[in-house]
Motif scaffolding. Structure first.
Motif, PDB file in Angstrom:
ATOM      1  N   LEU A  66       0.830  -1.203   0.000  1.00 51.40           N
ATOM      2  CA  LEU A  66       0.000   0.000   0.000  1.00 51.40           C
ATOM      3  C   LEU A  66       0.870   1.261   0.000  1.00 51.40           C
ATOM      4  CD1 LEU A  66      -2.802  -1.116   2.471  1.00 51.40           C
ATOM      5  CD2 LEU A  66      -3.146  -0.477   0.079  1.00 51.40           C
ATOM      6  N   LEU A  67       1.945   1.245   0.786  1.00 50.62           N
ATOM      7  CA  LEU A  67       2.831   2.413   0.819  1.00 50.62           C
ATOM      8  C   LEU A  67       3.559   2.613  -0.505  1.00 50.62           C
ATOM      9  CD1 LEU A  67       4.485   2.406   4.362  1.00 50.62           C
ATOM     10  CD2 LEU A  67       2.969   4.133   3.394  1.00 50.62           C
ATOM     11  N   VAL A  68       3.838   1.528  -1.221  1.00 58.89           N
ATOM     12  CA  VAL A  68       4.518   1.639  -2.510  1.00 58.89           C
ATOM     13  C   VAL A  68       3.547   2.090  -3.594  1.00 58.89           C
ATOM     14  CG1 VAL A  68       5.687   0.344  -4.332  1.00 58.89           C
ATOM     15  CG2 VAL A  68       6.302  -0.057  -1.938  1.00 58.89           C
ATOM     16  N   ALA A  69       2.380   1.428  -3.675  1.00 61.57           N
ATOM     17  CA  ALA A  69       1.418   1.715  -4.754  1.00 61.57           C
ATOM     18  C   ALA A  69       0.575   2.954  -4.474  1.00 61.57           C
ATOM     19  CB  ALA A  69       0.517   0.506  -4.965  1.00 61.57           C
ATOM     20  N   ASP A  72      -5.940   4.940  -3.663  1.00 61.69           N
ATOM     21  CA  ASP A  72      -6.823   5.772  -2.834  1.00 61.69           C
ATOM     22  C   ASP A  72      -8.195   5.147  -2.620  1.00 61.69           C
ATOM     23  OD1 ASP A  72      -8.036   6.091  -5.297  1.00 61.69           O
ATOM     24  OD2 ASP A  72      -7.481   8.200  -5.519  1.00 61.69           O
ATOM     25  N   ASP A  73      -8.394   3.896  -3.093  1.00 60.81           N
ATOM     26  CA  ASP A  73      -9.733   3.326  -2.971  1.00 60.81           C
ATOM     27  C   ASP A  73      -9.764   1.806  -2.850  1.00 60.81           C
ATOM     28  OD1 ASP A  73      -8.874   2.706  -5.493  1.00 60.81           O
ATOM     29  OD2 ASP A  73     -10.680   3.397  -6.527  1.00 60.81           O
ATOM     30  N   ARG A  74      -8.634   1.152  -2.602  1.00 59.31           N
ATOM     31  CA  ARG A  74      -8.656  -0.311  -2.633  1.00 59.31           C
ATOM     32  C   ARG A  74      -7.390  -0.889  -2.007  1.00 59.31           C
ATOM     33  NH1 ARG A  74      -4.781  -1.633  -6.203  1.00 59.31           N
ATOM     34  NH2 ARG A  74      -4.217  -0.047  -7.744  1.00 59.31           N
ATOM     35  N   TYR A  75      -7.490  -2.181  -1.672  1.00 64.85           N
ATOM     36  CA  TYR A  75      -6.301  -2.944  -1.319  1.00 64.85           C
ATOM     37  C   TYR A  75      -5.480  -3.214  -2.577  1.00 64.85           C
ATOM     38  CZ  TYR A  75      -7.774  -4.175   3.458  1.00 64.85           C
ATOM     39  OH  TYR A  75      -8.112  -4.138   4.784  1.00 64.85           O
ATOM     40  N   ILE A  76      -4.214  -3.550  -2.386  1.00 60.95           N
ATOM     41  CA  ILE A  76      -3.387  -3.957  -3.513  1.00 60.95           C
ATOM     42  C   ILE A  76      -3.700  -5.419  -3.863  1.00 60.95           C
ATOM     43  CG2 ILE A  76      -1.541  -2.339  -2.994  1.00 60.95           C
ATOM     44  CD1 ILE A  76      -0.027  -4.822  -1.809  1.00 60.95           C
ATOM     45  N   ALA A 113       3.207  11.356   1.746  1.00 61.21           N
ATOM     46  CA  ALA A 113       2.596  10.213   1.059  1.00 61.21           C
ATOM     47  C   ALA A 113       1.409   9.689   1.862  1.00 61.21           C
ATOM     48  CB  ALA A 113       3.623   9.114   0.854  1.00 61.21           C
ATOM     49  N   ARG A 114       0.351   9.321   1.147  1.00 57.95           N
ATOM     50  CA  ARG A 114      -0.849   8.761   1.761  1.00 57.95           C
ATOM     51  C   ARG A 114      -1.293   7.548   0.964  1.00 57.95           C
ATOM     52  NH1 ARG A 114       0.886  12.004   4.654  1.00 57.95           N
ATOM     53  NH2 ARG A 114      -0.133  13.766   5.716  1.00 57.95           N
ATOM     54  N   ALA A 115      -1.881   6.570   1.659  1.00 57.84           N
ATOM     55  CA  ALA A 115      -2.414   5.389   0.992  1.00 57.84           C
ATOM     56  C   ALA A 115      -3.708   4.971   1.665  1.00 57.84           C
ATOM     57  CB  ALA A 115      -1.403   4.239   1.029  1.00 57.84           C
ATOM     58  N   GLY A 120      -9.015   4.237   7.643  1.00 56.21           N
ATOM     59  CA  GLY A 120      -8.445   5.574   7.554  1.00 56.21           C
ATOM     60  C   GLY A 120      -7.246   5.643   6.648  1.00 56.21           C
ATOM     61  N   HIS A 121      -7.316   6.506   5.624  1.00 57.20           N
ATOM     62  CA  HIS A 121      -6.151   6.743   4.769  1.00 57.20           C
ATOM     63  C   HIS A 121      -4.984   7.171   5.658  1.00 57.20           C
ATOM     64  CE1 HIS A 121      -9.059   6.405   1.667  1.00 57.20           C
ATOM     65  NE2 HIS A 121      -8.328   6.952   0.727  1.00 57.20           N
ATOM     66  N   SER A 122      -3.798   6.636   5.390  1.00 57.01           N
ATOM     67  CA  SER A 122      -2.726   6.816   6.360  1.00 57.01           C
ATOM     68  C   SER A 122      -1.397   7.139   5.705  1.00 57.01           C
ATOM     69  CB  SER A 122      -2.596   5.545   7.209  1.00 57.01           C
ATOM     70  OG  SER A 122      -2.008   5.822   8.453  1.00 57.01           O
TER      71      SER A 122
END
Length: 203
Positions: A66-69, A72-76, A113-115, A120-122
Motif C-alpha cells: 500500500l505504501l509503494v502503490a 486511494d480506494d482499494r487494497y493492492i 505520502a498517503r495510501a 483511515g487513509h494513512s
C-alpha cells in the motif's frame, strides 16, 4: 470515562526502529514456542496459531504494498503467504522478512505520502503502527494459546496507542490499554470490547 491520548506522537524517523524492535521481541517470544502444537487455535481467534502467522505475513506485506502503490480506494492485489509445510522457525524467518520490507519502505516514504486503508487513509507512520499492532497483538494471541507468558512491551504499546487509538482510556499501563483497545482483555470498569477498530487517519 476519562479518554485521552496515551503519549506524545512518535517522530516519523523513529517508526523504522520501532518496527525492528517489535520484530525482535515478537519473533523471540514466538520462537520459544516453536516446538509446540501450532495447529491449536490462537487465543480468542478462529484461526490456528500457524494460520495467524500467515495472516501476519499477509498483513505486513500488504501494508508495504500500500505504501509503494498508494491507492486511494482499494487494497493492492499482491498477496503473501508462508509455506504451509515449512517448520515454524522457517516461517518466523519469513515473518522477519515481511517486517523488514515494511520497515525499509517506511524509512524511504516521504512525509506527505498517503495510501488507502479501510480504517483511515494513512501515512508511513500509520502503516508502521498498524504493523506493530498486528505483530504484538497476534504474538499475544499465539503465546497465550501456547501457554507462554508474554505481553506487548509498554514502549511499543504507547507509540501505537498515540498513533492509532487517540481516544484510548487513560490510567492503565500501555500494554493493558492496547490489549483492551483490540478486544483482548477487560480493564477495571471497562468490559472486553467485542467490536473495535483503529483510526489510521493522519492527525
Amino acid at each position: 470515562m476519562n479518554l485521552a491520548p496515551t503519549t506524545a506522537p512518535v517522530a516519523a524517523a523513529q517508526w523504522t526502529d520501532l518496527l525492528t524492535a517489535a520484530a525482535d521481541t515478537c519473533l523471540a517470544a514466538l520462537l520459544d514456542g516453536a516446538g509446540q502444537d501450532w495447529s491449536r487455535p490462537a487465543h480468542g481467534l478462529d484461526w490456528s496459531c500457524r494460520r495467524t502467522l500467515d495472516h501476519l505475513a499477509l498483513g505486513l506485506t500488504g501494508y508495504t504494498g500500500l505504501l509503494v502503490a498508494r491507492p486511494d480506494d482499494r487494497y493492492i492485489t499482491l498477496f503473501a503467504s508462508l509455506d504451509p509445510q515449512a517448520a515454524i522457525p522457517d516461517c518466523l524467518d519469513g515473518l522477519r522478512i515481511a517486517t523488514s520490507l515494511l520497515a525499509s519502505t517506511v524509512g524511504v516514504t516521504t512525509a506527505d505520502a498517503r495510501a488507502w486503508h479501510p480504517w483511515g487513509h494513512s501515512d508511513a507512520g500509520g502503516f508502521a503502527a498498524m504493523g506493530i499492532t498486528e505483530l504484538t497483538v497476534h504474538t499475544y494471541d499465539i503465546t497465550r494459546a501456547l501457554g507462554l507468558p508474554w505481553t506487548p512491551p509498554d514502549s511499543l504499546s504507547a507509540a501505537v496507542l498515540a498513533r492509532l487509538f487517540p481516544t484510548a482510556p487513560s490510567g492503565h499501563s500501555p500494554s493493558d490499554t492496547l490489549l483492551w483497545c483490540t478486544g483482548r482483555i477487560p480493564l477495571p470498569g471497562l468490559s472486553r470490547r467485542t467490536d473495535w477498530q483503529w483510526d489510521g487517519t493522519v492527525r
